[in-house]
Write an enzyme that holds these catalytic residues in place. Sequence first.
Site: not given
Length: 159
Positions: A16-18
């Site tokens: 999970v990242h931008g």
Amino acid sequence: MGTPNILLTRIDNRLVHGQVGVTWVNYLGANLLIVANDEVAHDEVRQSLMDMVVSDTVGMRYFTLQKTIDIISKASPRQKIFLVLKTPEDVLVLKQGGVPISYVNVGNMHFEEGKNQITSTVSVDDEDIAAFHKLNELGVTCEIQGVPGEHAKNIMELI
């Protein structure tokens, strides 16, 4: 046992990242993001870092692969699930464990020693290729697509 409302399954070794926590979640209209990863399921520091990326209106769950297999069929139909995994091997474990996955979005699989780069964001080794072939045999379509709106490429044409 019900059929979970899985909107999308994505392989992204960053988890999970931008791009995942904002762009894809908003595009999909997901209200539950499940990270299925044995290491992260037991790492509260990494979980809290990922929690910061996602709106507090989206539920976050961090499950081991086995727990995901065991409980995903109990999900409420109201839960619009975005499932994120680290590797194609992890997707294969879920599929073989009975999780109803028919399509996989391949986001990022970083280059490292022993891997061959097949696109700017995806590198594979023999284990990855074997897992993608097995997923294909099981009827799972796997396409490389970084962000919504980008042209998707079937991975079977590249490996």
